[in-house]
Design an enzyme around this catalytic site. Structure first.
Site, mmCIF file in Angstrom:
data_model
loop_
_atom_site.group_PDB
_atom_site.id
_atom_site.type_symbol
_atom_site.label_atom_id
_atom_site.label_comp_id
_atom_site.label_asym_id
_atom_site.label_seq_id
_atom_site.Cartn_x
_atom_site.Cartn_y
_atom_site.Cartn_z
ATOM 1 N N CYS A 139 -2.107 9.555 2.423
ATOM 2 C CA CYS A 139 -1.890 8.384 1.445
ATOM 3 C C CYS A 139 -2.183 9.521 0.400
ATOM 4 C CB CYS A 139 -1.195 7.179 1.624
ATOM 5 S SG CYS A 139 -2.962 7.083 2.302
ATOM 6 N N GLU A 198 0.841 -1.471 -0.171
ATOM 7 C CA GLU A 198 -0.027 0.535 -0.204
ATOM 8 C C GLU A 198 1.043 1.336 -0.990
ATOM 9 O OE1 GLU A 198 -3.179 0.090 0.021
ATOM 10 O OE2 GLU A 198 -3.255 -1.786 -0.231
HETATM 11 P P1 NAD Z 1 8.233 4.650 4.345
HETATM 12 O O1 NAD Z 1 8.205 4.094 3.566
HETATM 13 O O2 NAD Z 1 9.475 6.141 5.116
HETATM 14 O O3 NAD Z 1 8.003 4.039 6.221
HETATM 15 C C1 NAD Z 1 7.382 2.989 6.899
HETATM 16 C C2 NAD Z 1 7.732 1.478 7.155
HETATM 17 O O4 NAD Z 1 8.993 0.868 6.585
HETATM 18 C C3 NAD Z 1 7.555 2.570 8.332
HETATM 19 O O5 NAD Z 1 7.518 1.036 9.506
HETATM 20 C C4 NAD Z 1 8.803 2.069 8.185
HETATM 21 O O6 NAD Z 1 9.952 1.616 9.935
HETATM 22 C C5 NAD Z 1 9.420 1.658 7.402
HETATM 23 N N1 NAD Z 1 11.436 1.659 7.120
HETATM 24 C C6 NAD Z 1 12.181 2.785 6.829
HETATM 25 N N2 NAD Z 1 12.853 2.656 5.725
HETATM 26 C C7 NAD Z 1 12.815 1.815 5.845
HETATM 27 C C8 NAD Z 1 14.071 0.551 5.440
HETATM 28 N N3 NAD Z 1 15.152 1.146 4.665
HETATM 29 N N4 NAD Z 1 13.688 -0.810 5.052
HETATM 30 C C9 NAD Z 1 13.016 -1.728 5.578
HETATM 31 N N5 NAD Z 1 12.547 -0.874 6.425
HETATM 32 C C10 NAD Z 1 11.528 0.443 6.519
HETATM 33 O O7 NAD Z 1 6.476 5.819 4.878
HETATM 34 P P2 NAD Z 1 5.924 6.459 5.580
HETATM 35 O O8 NAD Z 1 6.894 8.116 6.061
HETATM 36 O O9 NAD Z 1 5.932 5.808 7.122
HETATM 37 O O10 NAD Z 1 4.790 6.799 5.231
HETATM 38 C C11 NAD Z 1 4.832 8.137 3.974
HETATM 39 C C12 NAD Z 1 4.795 7.560 3.110
HETATM 40 O O11 NAD Z 1 3.618 5.920 2.482
HETATM 41 C C13 NAD Z 1 3.919 8.205 0.980
HETATM 42 O O12 NAD Z 1 4.681 7.946 0.437
HETATM 43 C C14 NAD Z 1 2.375 7.935 1.914
HETATM 44 O O13 NAD Z 1 2.064 8.097 0.755
HETATM 45 C C15 NAD Z 1 2.437 5.964 2.258
HETATM 46 N N6 NAD Z 1 1.454 5.469 2.866
HETATM 47 C C16 NAD Z 1 0.553 4.989 1.624
HETATM 48 C C17 NAD Z 1 -1.035 4.236 2.278
HETATM 49 C C18 NAD Z 1 -1.459 3.208 1.863
HETATM 50 O O14 NAD Z 1 -2.914 3.264 2.541
HETATM 51 N N7 NAD Z 1 -1.773 3.421 0.221
HETATM 52 C C19 NAD Z 1 -0.976 5.035 4.138
HETATM 53 C C20 NAD Z 1 -0.197 6.109 4.562
HETATM 54 C C21 NAD Z 1 1.261 6.793 3.995
#
Ligand code: NAD
Length: 452
Positions: A241, A207
């Site tokens: 998002c 997602e």
């Molecule tokens: P992110 O990708 O930075 O982090 C998401 C998760 O991944 C966190 O739990 C984090 O600990 C983990 N993570 C971060 N970097 C990592 C790595 N290098 N290796 C492994 N795990 C890692 O995203 P965010 O900043 O938490 O959220 C923002 C993004 O999420 C935006 O792009 C937004 O559009 C998207 N989002 C999508 C939805 C949806 O339902 N489609 C909902 C909310 C947010």
């Protein structure tokens, strides 16, 4: 981590999670737990980025209750064996599909709606009969810790377990073997998760995010459209998002659009002090968003304070697709406005960009509506509204291409955490010789008749 996964696998293999009664009782227990701890849940998110209890209830907690009720009411129906027709070639026989849980699942959440983005998939995983390891985002520290407390103190680790942490912990989790990974976050991290899952051929749901356009046509109801758009954009200070990322407005409507947008911004009284608005999650993100503002293109707003993590709702005009603000998902309270005159060129431009998670179309023109809905690929969206499609659990929620793969909510979430096992069950009283050798022309002609 290895040990947790082993005890979850052992518990799953005992078949305990498969009974419908177990699934329903666990969902009901979880709902009670949320109700009992609602105040603490609101307090934690207020500490993280000053989101009020009203917004927290309407955007997360209320929807979680709704999802639990929906699953408790329907999961027996979704999970029962489904009879299907048998084809002529296999007759006589019975054919049916058995939904079965996948096993030990990993759910990784994002920080912007930290409760629903972790608990939504968890509810789907439980409904389908799985166990789950949950990893909340480390950026929303207080919500992460209350989520861990709620689950780890009230459920057995062999069924549900929260593991807190950041990149290091997530990387270690991704090195383990799960039966399903459900990830919510950015497309960049989505690629890391996908690669890690590939090593074990683990099925994934991603997602993700992206730049979701809101299109206003020449003949739209601008007044109501702008009202709905402004609410959807500045909810959670744009950290959503499916927030409209940018506006494409017909040149003839541009001036009216801007005036109405300013009116709506003033009416909404967005301020952190009065609880109508929220902070940006951290200083790093505040700086990132502020860097997207081109001061020469501000129409309204533009004030910010990095220390207090505040960014005023900001409208930017005379934007082109070359501007910095159009190069990445904004995920903050800045709304760039681009005007267009030629509908086909505008459609072609959107199609040339990565497929968005959402698209919002404000129009009263059926021809344009059908053209856009048929021609542009995107996760999901709304006509004459924005964001609200997320709340209808009769529809799948998810992205496509760069904005994700797979979907959930209601029955779609149940399906996402299930495998559908197809069974052909034959009686033994009848065995036509057709498929067996020695082959003959007569046999082949008969087979041809069946196929053709
Ligand atoms: P992110 O990708 O930075 O982090 C998401 C998760 O991944 C966190 O739990 C984090 O600990 C983990 N993570 C971060 N970097 C990592 C790595 N290098 N290796 C492994 N795990 C890692 O995203 P965010 O900043 O938490 O959220 C923002 C993004 O999420 C935006 O792009 C937004 O559009 C998207 N989002 C999508 C939805 C949806 O339902 N489609 C909902 C909310 C947010």
């Amino acid at each position: 981590m290895k040990e947790i996964i082993e005890i979850q696998r052992e518990f799953f293999n005992s078949n305990a999670t498969k009974s419908f009664d177990f699934r329903i009782s666990q969902l009901k227990k979880f709902k009670k737990l949320l109700k009992y701890n609602e105040e603490a849940i609101h307090t934690a998110i207020y500490k993280d980025f000053k989101r009020s209890s009203t917004e927290n209830y309407t955007a997360e907690i209320g929807l979680i209750y709704h999802e639990i009720n929906n699953c408790c009411k329907n999961l027996k129906k979704w999970g029962k064996r489904q009879k299907v027709k048998t084809n002529l070639l296999n007759m006589p026989a019975k054919s049916y599909i058995i939904p079965e849980p996948l096993g030990v699942t990993l759910i990784i959440g994002a920080w912007n709606y930290p409760y629903i983005l972790l608990f939504g998939p968890m509810i789907a995983a439980i409904s389908a009969g799985n166990t789950a390891v949950l990893k909340p985002s480390e950026l929303s520290l207080n919500t992460s810790s209350i989520i861990a407390k709620l689950i780890n103190e009230n459920f057995e680790p062999h069924f549900l377990k929260v593991i807190e942490g950041g990149i290091a912990e997530t990387t270690e989790l991704l090195n383990q073997k799960f039966d399903k990974i459900f990830f919510t976050g950015s497309p960049a991290v989505g690629k890391i998760v996908y690669q890690a899952a590939a090593k074990n051929l683990t099925p994934v749901t991603l997602e993700l995010g992206g730049k979701s356009p809101a299109i206003f046509t020449e003949d739209c109801n601008l007044k109501i459209g702008v009202k709905r758009l402004i609410w959807a954009k500045f909810l959670n200070a744009g950290q959503t998002c499916i927030a409209p990322d940018y506006v494409l407005v017909h040149e003839s409507q541009k001036e009216n659009f801007l005036k109405l947008a300013v009116d709506e911004l003033k009416k909404a009284q967005y301020s952190i002090e009065n609880d109508n608005y929220v902070q940006i999650i951290n200083r790093k993100n505040t700086q990132r968003i502020v860097d997207l503002i081109d001061s020469s293109k501000i129409y309204y707003g533009g004030n910010f304070n990095i220390e207090t993590r505040y960014i005023e709702p900001t409208l930017m005009t005379n934007i082109t697709f070359e501007d910095k603000v159009m190069q990445e998902e904004i995920f903050g309270p800045i709304l760039p406005i681009i005007s267009y005159t030629n509908l086909d060129e505008m459609i072609a431009k959107i199609k040339s960009l990565p497929k968005p998670l959402a698209l919002y179309l404000f129009t009263n023109n059926n021809f344009i509506k059908n053209k856009i809905l048929n021609e542009i690929s995107f996760g999901g969206g709304a006509v004459n509204d924005a964001v609200m499609h997320f709340t209808n659990s009769n529809m799948p929620f998810g992205g496509v291409g760069n904005s994700g793969t797979g979907s959930y909510h209601g029955k779609y979430g149940f399906n996402e955490f299930s495998h559908f096992k197809s069974i052909l069950s034959k009686p033994t009283f009848f065995e036509p010789p057709l498929k067996y050798s020695p082959y003959s022309k007569t046999k082949l002609n008969f087979i041809k008749k069946i196929f053709e």
